[in-house]
Design a protein around this motif. Sequence first.
Motif, PDB file in Angstrom:
ATOM      1  N   GLU A 105       0.834  -1.210   0.000  1.00  0.00           N
ATOM      2  CA  GLU A 105       0.000   0.000   0.000  1.00  0.00           C
ATOM      3  C   GLU A 105       0.866   1.258   0.000  1.00  0.00           C
ATOM      4  N   ALA A 144       2.254   1.893  -3.489  1.00  0.00           N
ATOM      5  CA  ALA A 144       1.232   2.470  -4.367  1.00  0.00           C
ATOM      6  C   ALA A 144       0.998   3.947  -4.037  1.00  0.00           C
ATOM      7  N   ARG A 145       0.978   4.277  -2.746  1.00  0.00           N
ATOM      8  CA  ARG A 145       0.764   5.668  -2.319  1.00  0.00           C
ATOM      9  C   ARG A 145       1.918   6.559  -2.781  1.00  0.00           C
ATOM     10  N   TYR A 146       3.138   6.069  -2.630  1.00  0.00           N
ATOM     11  CA  TYR A 146       4.303   6.863  -3.007  1.00  0.00           C
ATOM     12  C   TYR A 146       4.415   7.001  -4.523  1.00  0.00           C
ATOM     13  N   ARG A 147       4.022   5.979  -5.260  1.00  0.00           N
ATOM     14  CA  ARG A 147       4.052   6.094  -6.722  1.00  0.00           C
ATOM     15  C   ARG A 147       3.122   7.209  -7.170  1.00  0.00           C
ATOM     16  N   GLN A 148       1.970   7.307  -6.554  1.00  0.00           N
ATOM     17  CA  GLN A 148       1.031   8.367  -6.916  1.00  0.00           C
ATOM     18  C   GLN A 148       1.561   9.731  -6.468  1.00  0.00           C
ATOM     19  N   ARG A 149       2.135   9.781  -5.284  1.00  0.00           N
ATOM     20  CA  ARG A 149       2.622  11.043  -4.721  1.00  0.00           C
ATOM     21  C   ARG A 149       3.737  11.641  -5.575  1.00  0.00           C
ATOM     22  N   TYR A 150       4.627  10.774  -6.095  1.00  0.00           N
ATOM     23  CA  TYR A 150       5.804  11.264  -6.815  1.00  0.00           C
ATOM     24  C   TYR A 150       5.729  10.982  -8.319  1.00  0.00           C
ATOM     25  N   ALA A 151       4.536  10.811  -8.813  1.00  0.00           N
ATOM     26  CA  ALA A 151       4.361  10.533 -10.244  1.00  0.00           C
ATOM     27  C   ALA A 151       4.905  11.678 -11.107  1.00  0.00           C
ATOM     28  N   ASP A 152       4.870  12.912 -10.589  1.00  0.00           N
ATOM     29  CA  ASP A 152       5.321  14.066 -11.368  1.00  0.00           C
ATOM     30  C   ASP A 152       6.741  14.496 -11.016  1.00  0.00           C
ATOM     31  N   GLU A 194       6.621  -0.480  -8.974  1.00  0.00           N
ATOM     32  CA  GLU A 194       5.188  -0.774  -8.936  1.00  0.00           C
ATOM     33  C   GLU A 194       4.930  -2.102  -8.224  1.00  0.00           C
TER      34      GLU A 194
END
Length: 414
Positions: free
Chosen positions: A188, A191-199, A207
């Motif tokens: 989890e 997944a949270r960090y991938r979304q947070r640092y996507a940019d 992933e």
Amino acid sequence: MRERGRTRRLMGLGARTGGALLRTRLGGQADWRALGEALFEGLSELKGPAMKLAQIMSQWDDLLPADLAEELARLQRQAEPMPWESIRHTLDDHYGDIDRVFREVETRPFASASMGQVHRAVTHEGETLVLKVQYPGLAEVLEGDLAQVRRLMRLGRWFKVPQARLDSLFEELAASLRGELDYCAEAEALARYRQRYADWPGVVIPEPLPAYSGERVLAMRHVPGTPLRDLETADDATRQRIAATLADWLTEELFTHGELHADPHAGNFAADDQARLVVYDLGAVIPVPDERLKAMMHLLDATLQGDAMAMDSALLELGGRQGQGAPLSLYREAAEAVSALFAPGEQDLGDVRVHRRLRELSPKVWAAMDRLQPPADTLLLSRTLNGHYWNLVRLGARLDMQARTAPLLEWATR
């Protein structure tokens, strides 16, 4: 029988450590190199909480005897892997038969740590994954190991560390280790960090793959990279870019999201072929409240101003001193040593003069332990920040710390 044998070995290592500390306490000489070698060999094989504690200790480079720190540091890069047969058993328990799921699983791990190890695998469709596999039986021996670690930590009373501080450190360590066994929580977090640092173009988070994951196996998409500990010989531009990204990322974590990656083991980070920072492991993430950050920034502000009385007040705010506090001369000496890293312009975080001065202050810090204590509720945070700092040092980071901290100090006074 295996658990009793494990307990005996941990008790033996604890007794040997206690003997070395006692000799030092009584004014004698300890063979720190020999002790470090014994701890490396024993803990590398036993794995688990005691090995994790030794890895944590090795990050305090300025406080431990140099020979002991050097040997313990090997646990971060040379720990012996668990035999493949034991790992295969865990994988078969999870997948039924790994040969039906994977075309290939490398039998030798490319990373092994205190609580698990990582193997590359290729699916029948040709996709390369990494499998983080928890050591067999670890959950069953965890509490027994923690009991032995607690006994070992009682040695801290010889250095005037109050029992309340030791209890707090133990509970922090125990909670961290229990949390590291929760692979669902780590998936989890990924997944949270991938979304947070996507940019963030300079940061890569692997992933997680829920379809291949479970309680004791965490599957991720493979992200190749050179481990941070192997970047010391990389070209300077790469090292400086990774160091700046790591510093930016830590600042963002703390001051924007109120969290921090709490396992600064150098093997948890890497650089990919585009000189991006890869964060492999998110098994330990801690919350950092604003009020705690502000208290720490108050201490930094007082330190940079060389104001010993303000440093004492800031430590009192943090809960880091008792009684009359430490001698003001010790505060001033510490401020003089640290402030060099915050002079205008780029500063070399690996400046040996700074570290030499801090090491020279260590005996005075230990002597003041009855008045100057690590804050009970910031032990993990302090240890984590120290570990991340030493990762920057090993990268040979040159950073403008004054420019980086100025807006944070201003934020802390609002």
